[in-house]
Motif scaffolding. Structure first.
Motif, PDB file in Angstrom:
ATOM      1  N   ARG A  59      -2.993  15.217  -0.276  1.00 20.97           N
ATOM      2  CA  ARG A  59      -3.354  13.815  -0.039  1.00 20.97           C
ATOM      3  C   ARG A  59      -2.795  12.914  -1.136  1.00 20.97           C
ATOM      4  O   ARG A  59      -2.877  13.227  -2.318  1.00 20.97           O
ATOM      5  N   VAL A  60      -2.234  11.790  -0.732  1.00 20.02           N
ATOM      6  CA  VAL A  60      -1.723  10.792  -1.670  1.00 20.02           C
ATOM      7  C   VAL A  60      -2.909   9.962  -2.139  1.00 20.02           C
ATOM      8  O   VAL A  60      -3.712   9.488  -1.328  1.00 20.02           O
ATOM      9  N   ALA A  61      -3.017   9.773  -3.449  1.00 24.09           N
ATOM     10  CA  ALA A  61      -4.128   9.017  -4.021  1.00 24.09           C
ATOM     11  C   ALA A  61      -4.122   7.581  -3.523  1.00 24.09           C
ATOM     12  O   ALA A  61      -3.082   7.040  -3.131  1.00 24.09           O
ATOM     13  N   GLU A  62      -5.291   6.957  -3.538  1.00 28.11           N
ATOM     14  CA  GLU A  62      -5.399   5.543  -3.173  1.00 28.11           C
ATOM     15  C   GLU A  62      -4.434   4.733  -4.028  1.00 28.11           C
ATOM     16  O   GLU A  62      -4.260   5.002  -5.208  1.00 28.11           O
ATOM     17  N   ARG A  63      -3.840   3.720  -3.423  1.00 31.24           N
ATOM     18  CA  ARG A  63      -2.795   2.981  -4.105  1.00 31.24           C
ATOM     19  C   ARG A  63      -3.193   1.557  -4.458  1.00 31.24           C
ATOM     20  O   ARG A  63      -2.355   0.700  -4.636  1.00 31.24           O
ATOM     21  N   GLY A  64      -4.471   1.270  -4.514  1.00 28.45           N
ATOM     22  CA  GLY A  64      -4.942  -0.039  -4.950  1.00 28.45           C
ATOM     23  C   GLY A  64      -4.597  -1.149  -3.985  1.00 28.45           C
ATOM     24  O   GLY A  64      -4.937  -1.111  -2.827  1.00 28.45           O
ATOM     25  N   GLU A  65      -3.876  -2.157  -4.472  1.00 32.16           N
ATOM     26  CA  GLU A  65      -3.592  -3.372  -3.713  1.00 32.16           C
ATOM     27  C   GLU A  65      -2.475  -3.215  -2.686  1.00 32.16           C
ATOM     28  O   GLU A  65      -2.252  -4.099  -1.880  1.00 32.16           O
ATOM     29  N   GLU A  66      -1.744  -2.106  -2.718  1.00 25.49           N
ATOM     30  CA  GLU A  66      -0.624  -1.937  -1.804  1.00 25.49           C
ATOM     31  C   GLU A  66      -1.096  -1.856  -0.354  1.00 25.49           C
ATOM     32  O   GLU A  66      -2.236  -1.514  -0.070  1.00 25.49           O
ATOM     33  N   ALA A  67      -0.194  -2.143   0.572  1.00 34.43           N
ATOM     34  CA  ALA A  67      -0.503  -2.061   2.000  1.00 34.43           C
ATOM     35  C   ALA A  67      -0.801  -0.607   2.367  1.00 34.43           C
ATOM     36  O   ALA A  67       0.005   0.269   2.077  1.00 34.43           O
ATOM     37  N   PRO A  68      -1.932  -0.339   2.989  1.00 39.92           N
ATOM     38  CA  PRO A  68      -2.297   1.051   3.301  1.00 39.92           C
ATOM     39  C   PRO A  68      -1.387   1.700   4.334  1.00 39.92           C
ATOM     40  O   PRO A  68      -1.301   2.922   4.399  1.00 39.92           O
ATOM     41  N   ASP A  69      -0.681   0.895   5.135  1.00 38.31           N
ATOM     42  CA  ASP A  69       0.195   1.466   6.158  1.00 38.31           C
ATOM     43  C   ASP A  69       1.616   1.723   5.675  1.00 38.31           C
ATOM     44  O   ASP A  69       2.464   2.181   6.430  1.00 38.31           O
ATOM     45  N   VAL A  70       1.891   1.463   4.382  1.00 40.90           N
ATOM     46  CA  VAL A  70       3.223   1.676   3.814  1.00 40.90           C
ATOM     47  C   VAL A  70       3.132   2.671   2.665  1.00 40.90           C
ATOM     48  O   VAL A  70       2.269   2.561   1.795  1.00 40.90           O
ATOM     49  N   LEU A  71       4.048   3.647   2.686  1.00 39.43           N
ATOM     50  CA  LEU A  71       4.132   4.648   1.628  1.00 39.43           C
ATOM     51  C   LEU A  71       5.428   4.437   0.865  1.00 39.43           C
ATOM     52  O   LEU A  71       6.511   4.381   1.461  1.00 39.43           O
ATOM     53  N   LYS A  72       5.319   4.309  -0.448  1.00 44.82           N
ATOM     54  CA  LYS A  72       6.486   4.220  -1.321  1.00 44.82           C
ATOM     55  C   LYS A  72       6.723   5.614  -1.875  1.00 44.82           C
ATOM     56  O   LYS A  72       5.809   6.260  -2.389  1.00 44.82           O
ATOM     57  N   LEU A  73       7.971   6.091  -1.771  1.00 47.33           N
ATOM     58  CA  LEU A  73       8.280   7.451  -2.172  1.00 47.33           C
ATOM     59  C   LEU A  73       9.513   7.464  -3.052  1.00 47.33           C
ATOM     60  O   LEU A  73      10.524   6.831  -2.729  1.00 47.33           O
ATOM     61  N   LEU A  74       9.438   8.186  -4.168  1.00 40.38           N
ATOM     62  CA  LEU A  74      10.573   8.380  -5.060  1.00 40.38           C
ATOM     63  C   LEU A  74      11.051   9.808  -4.888  1.00 40.38           C
ATOM     64  O   LEU A  74      10.285  10.751  -5.119  1.00 40.38           O
ATOM     65  N   ALA A  75      12.292   9.973  -4.457  1.00 44.24           N
ATOM     66  CA  ALA A  75      12.888  11.302  -4.290  1.00 44.24           C
ATOM     67  C   ALA A  75      13.426  11.733  -5.647  1.00 44.24           C
ATOM     68  O   ALA A  75      14.488  11.285  -6.065  1.00 44.24           O
ATOM     69  N   ARG A  76      12.677  12.562  -6.324  1.00 41.68           N
ATOM     70  CA  ARG A  76      13.036  12.957  -7.692  1.00 41.68           C
ATOM     71  C   ARG A  76      14.389  13.676  -7.728  1.00 41.68           C
ATOM     72  O   ARG A  76      14.723  14.451  -6.844  1.00 41.68           O
ATOM     73  N   ALA A  77      15.125  13.419  -8.786  1.00 43.83           N
ATOM     74  CA  ALA A  77      16.451  14.013  -8.948  1.00 43.83           C
ATOM     75  C   ALA A  77      16.376  15.510  -9.193  1.00 43.83           C
ATOM     76  O   ALA A  77      17.309  16.242  -8.884  1.00 43.83           O
ATOM     77  N   ASP A  78      15.257  15.988  -9.722  1.00 41.94           N
ATOM     78  CA  ASP A  78      15.131  17.410 -10.044  1.00 41.94           C
ATOM     79  C   ASP A  78      14.383  18.203  -8.976  1.00 41.94           C
ATOM     80  O   ASP A  78      13.986  19.336  -9.205  1.00 41.94           O
ATOM     81  N   ALA A  79      14.187  17.621  -7.793  1.00 41.00           N
ATOM     82  CA  ALA A  79      13.409  18.299  -6.752  1.00 41.00           C
ATOM     83  C   ALA A  79      14.072  18.198  -5.383  1.00 41.00           C
ATOM     84  O   ALA A  79      13.531  17.594  -4.460  1.00 41.00           O
ATOM     85  N   PRO A  80      15.260  18.811  -5.209  1.00 39.73           N
ATOM     86  CA  PRO A  80      15.877  18.780  -3.886  1.00 39.73           C
ATOM     87  C   PRO A  80      15.130  19.687  -2.914  1.00 39.73           C
ATOM     88  O   PRO A  80      14.390  20.580  -3.325  1.00 39.73           O
ATOM     89  N   GLY A  81      15.314  19.426  -1.631  1.00 41.47           N
ATOM     90  CA  GLY A  81      14.683  20.248  -0.607  1.00 41.47           C
ATOM     91  C   GLY A  81      13.997  19.401   0.437  1.00 41.47           C
ATOM     92  O   GLY A  81      14.082  18.183   0.435  1.00 41.47           O
ATOM     93  N   SER A  82      13.300  20.076   1.342  1.00 42.90           N
ATOM     94  CA  SER A  82      12.593  19.392   2.426  1.00 42.90           C
ATOM     95  C   SER A  82      11.107  19.317   2.148  1.00 42.90           C
ATOM     96  O   SER A  82      10.543  20.226   1.545  1.00 42.90           O
ATOM     97  N   VAL A  83      10.495  18.245   2.606  1.00 41.54           N
ATOM     98  CA  VAL A  83       9.054  18.060   2.450  1.00 41.54           C
ATOM     99  C   VAL A  83       8.528  17.320   3.679  1.00 41.54           C
ATOM    100  O   VAL A  83       9.225  16.480   4.246  1.00 41.54           O
ATOM    101  N   SER A  84       7.328  17.669   4.077  1.00 42.22           N
ATOM    102  CA  SER A  84       6.710  16.966   5.200  1.00 42.22           C
ATOM    103  C   SER A  84       5.838  15.837   4.671  1.00 42.22           C
ATOM    104  O   SER A  84       5.172  15.970   3.641  1.00 42.22           O
ATOM    105  N   VAL A  85       5.860  14.733   5.385  1.00 45.93           N
ATOM    106  CA  VAL A  85       5.027  13.574   5.068  1.00 45.93           C
ATOM    107  C   VAL A  85       4.200  13.288   6.308  1.00 45.93           C
ATOM    108  O   VAL A  85       4.731  13.243   7.420  1.00 45.93           O
ATOM    109  N   SER A  86       2.903  13.127   6.116  1.00 44.13           N
ATOM    110  CA  SER A  86       2.050  12.843   7.268  1.00 44.13           C
ATOM    111  C   SER A  86       1.158  11.644   6.988  1.00 44.13           C
ATOM    112  O   SER A  86       0.879  11.305   5.840  1.00 44.13           O
TER     113      SER A  86
END
Length: 108
Positions: A59-86
């Motif tokens: 689970r992604v932690a609560e993000r405070g004032e951000e829009a709850p229907d939008v997820l901001k994601l940083l694709a780390r340079a040291d973590a290639p591969g596939s991941v599921s987002v739900s």
């Protein structure tokens, strides 16, 4: 009757929701930042909705004032591969209207 569904779209901070095509999978370059919007369909009109995001089942932690229907994601340079987002969306006033949908992100 139609069961509720969620569709995912890319979100551009300047242009808004890029709604030409719903996402099923996304390719992100390592080190890039992306925004995704979860859009509910077939929920009761006007019902207050709650949003819960998860990445690789965590689970992604609560993000405070951000829009709850939008997820901001940083694709780390040291973590290639596939991941599921739900996202799970629920009508706060009707527990039957609850749905979880998933899409895949491939970081390269």
């Amino acid at each position: 009757l139609v069961s509720p569904v969620i569709r995912f779209y890319s979100e551009d901070p300047l242009e808004g929701t890029l709604s030409k095509r719903a996402l099923e999978s996304v390719l992100l370059p390592q080190g890039s930042e992306a925004y995704f919007r979860a859009v509910p369909f077939y929920f009761t009109a006007g019902g207050p909705l709650s949003y819960e995001w998860a990445i690789a089942g965590a689970r992604v932690a609560e993000r405070g004032e951000e829009a709850p229907d939008v997820l901001k994601l940083l694709a780390r340079a040291d973590a290639p591969g596939s991941v599921s987002v739900s996202a799970t969306i629920q009508n706060v006033r009707n527990i039957i209207e609850r749905v979880t949908e998933t899409f895949l992100i491939d970081v390269r």
